[in-house]
Scaffold this motif. Structure first.
Motif, short mmCIF file in Angstrom:
data_model
loop_
_atom_site.label_atom_id
_atom_site.label_comp_id
_atom_site.label_asym_id
_atom_site.label_seq_id
_atom_site.Cartn_x
_atom_site.Cartn_y
_atom_site.Cartn_z
N ALA A 80 0.93 -1.17 -0.07
CA ALA A 80 -0.05 0.02 -0.07
C ALA A 80 0.73 1.15 -0.02
CB ALA A 80 -1.14 0.14 1.10
N ILE A 81 0.89 2.03 -1.07
CA ILE A 81 1.60 3.00 -1.09
C ILE A 81 0.73 4.43 -1.54
CG2 ILE A 81 3.59 4.19 -2.84
CD1 ILE A 81 3.98 1.18 -3.83
N ILE A 82 1.36 5.64 -0.58
CA ILE A 82 0.80 6.83 -0.79
C ILE A 82 1.86 7.39 -1.70
CG2 ILE A 82 0.17 9.08 0.00
CD1 ILE A 82 -0.63 7.62 2.63
N ASP A 83 1.55 7.93 -2.96
CA ASP A 83 2.71 8.42 -3.95
C ASP A 83 2.22 9.87 -4.09
OD1 ASP A 83 4.72 7.42 -6.03
OD2 ASP A 83 3.68 9.27 -6.69
N GLY A 84 3.11 10.80 -3.83
CA GLY A 84 2.83 12.14 -3.87
C GLY A 84 3.31 12.84 -5.21
N ALA A 85 3.68 12.04 -6.22
CA ALA A 85 4.03 12.81 -7.46
C ALA A 85 3.05 13.75 -7.82
CB ALA A 85 4.22 11.48 -8.39
N GLY A 86 3.46 15.29 -7.90
CA GLY A 86 2.83 16.19 -8.34
C GLY A 86 1.39 16.58 -7.31
N LYS A 87 1.48 16.25 -6.02
CA LYS A 87 0.52 16.33 -5.27
C LYS A 87 0.55 17.33 -4.11
CE LYS A 87 -2.59 13.76 -6.92
NZ LYS A 87 -3.84 14.49 -7.43
N GLY A 88 2.12 17.85 -4.01
CA GLY A 88 2.23 18.69 -2.75
C GLY A 88 3.46 18.20 -1.88
N GLU A 89 3.39 18.92 -0.64
CA GLU A 89 4.67 18.84 0.27
C GLU A 89 4.50 17.53 1.28
OE1 GLU A 89 3.17 21.97 0.06
OE2 GLU A 89 4.60 22.69 -1.45
N VAL A 90 3.17 17.33 1.52
CA VAL A 90 2.99 16.45 3.00
C VAL A 90 2.12 15.29 2.31
CG1 VAL A 90 2.00 16.33 5.23
CG2 VAL A 90 2.89 18.54 4.16
N GLY A 91 2.39 14.02 2.80
CA GLY A 91 1.73 12.80 2.43
C GLY A 91 0.47 12.75 3.55
N ILE A 92 0.73 12.76 4.74
CA ILE A 92 -0.51 12.80 5.57
C ILE A 92 -0.29 13.57 6.51
CG2 ILE A 92 -1.35 11.21 7.56
CD1 ILE A 92 -0.13 8.61 6.03
N THR A 93 -1.35 14.36 6.91
CA THR A 93 -1.54 15.61 7.75
C THR A 93 -2.42 15.01 9.02
OG1 THR A 93 -1.19 17.13 6.09
CG2 THR A 93 -2.02 17.86 8.30
N ILE A 94 -1.88 15.22 10.09
CA ILE A 94 -2.57 15.18 11.56
C ILE A 94 -2.57 16.58 12.10
CG2 ILE A 94 -2.92 13.75 13.69
CD1 ILE A 94 -1.30 11.55 12.26
N SER A 95 -3.51 17.31 12.19
CA SER A 95 -3.59 18.37 12.55
C SER A 95 -4.31 18.61 13.78
CB SER A 95 -3.81 19.62 11.64
OG SER A 95 -3.79 20.94 11.96
N SER A 96 -3.95 18.92 15.11
CA SER A 96 -5.08 19.03 16.25
C SER A 96 -6.02 17.91 16.37
CB SER A 96 -5.62 20.23 16.23
OG SER A 96 -4.70 21.55 16.41
N LYS A 97 -5.56 16.60 16.01
CA LYS A 97 -6.48 15.28 16.19
C LYS A 97 -5.84 14.59 17.13
CE LYS A 97 -9.36 16.93 13.12
NZ LYS A 97 -9.10 18.35 13.18
N ASN A 98 -6.54 13.72 17.90
CA ASN A 98 -5.84 12.71 18.83
C ASN A 98 -6.81 11.51 18.38
OD1 ASN A 98 -4.98 14.99 20.46
ND2 ASN A 98 -6.77 15.66 20.72
N TYR A 99 -5.76 10.47 19.19
CA TYR A 99 -6.12 8.98 19.16
C TYR A 99 -6.11 8.54 17.61
CZ TYR A 99 -7.18 10.09 23.83
OH TYR A 99 -7.14 10.41 25.19
N ILE A 100 -4.97 8.53 17.02
CA ILE A 100 -4.92 8.27 15.52
C ILE A 100 -3.82 7.14 15.35
CG2 ILE A 100 -4.21 9.10 13.36
CD1 ILE A 100 -6.96 10.32 13.97
N LYS A 101 -3.83 6.17 14.62
CA LYS A 101 -2.71 5.28 14.40
C LYS A 101 -2.48 5.15 12.72
CE LYS A 101 -3.62 2.05 18.10
NZ LYS A 101 -3.94 0.73 18.64
N VAL A 102 -1.16 5.25 12.39
CA VAL A 102 -0.66 5.33 11.06
C VAL A 102 0.18 4.07 11.06
CG1 VAL A 102 0.11 6.25 9.08
CG2 VAL A 102 -1.29 7.74 10.75
#
Length: 141
Positions: A80-102
């Motif tokens: 399972a691949i998240i590929d950012g070609a042409g998509k920007g600077e950040v793959g996964i963003t967690i901003s002011s969120k809690n209880y997350i697993k990646v």
């Protein structure tokens, strides 16, 4: 009578706590969703977003938090691949969120500019109680 009410209360507690959690399948075809973002957006506390093998050209942002003992889990199967070609600077963003697993994702090909720093996973704000493990990160430039 009291024994019946007590057993009923225990069973209802068990059913309520377990019935809300679900597995959301993300796959190039045949899953609940074909994009990781759509799966994460549909997830609530206790849910697991299971990403099947494939290359997903996208960025992912968690729109909501999990809760104590009910994390929102983003889990990638091998391949399972998240590929950012042409998509920007950040793959996964967690901003002011809690209880997350990646867990278990391959994150690649995110690029920055002179004004920004590329990142595979960005955690900011008041985020806490996070688990980020067994992810493979490469070609972040």
């Amino acid at each position: 009578m009291k024994k019946t009410i007590f057993i009923t209360a225990i069973l209802l507690t068990f059913i309520v706590n377990k019935s809300w959690s679900k597995v959301i399948i993300v796959a190039p075809s045949g899953g609940n969703y074909s994009s990781i973002q759509a799966g994460v957006s549909a997830a609530y506390a206790g849910d697991t977003v299971l990403v099947k093998a494939g290359t997903y050209n996208e960025t992912v942002t968690f729109p909501k938090s999990g809760s104590v003992n009910n994390y929102i889990t983003l889990f990638g199967e091998t391949g399972a691949i998240i590929d950012g070609a042409g998509k920007g600077e950040v793959g996964i963003t967690i901003s002011s969120k809690n209880y997350i697993k990646v867990i278990g994702l391959e994150i690649q090909n995110f690029s920055g500019s002179e004004e920004s720093t590329p990142m595979a996973i960005s955690v900011n704000g008041s985020s806490g109680s996070l688990v980020i493990r067994n992810n493979k990160v490469h070609d972040i430039k």
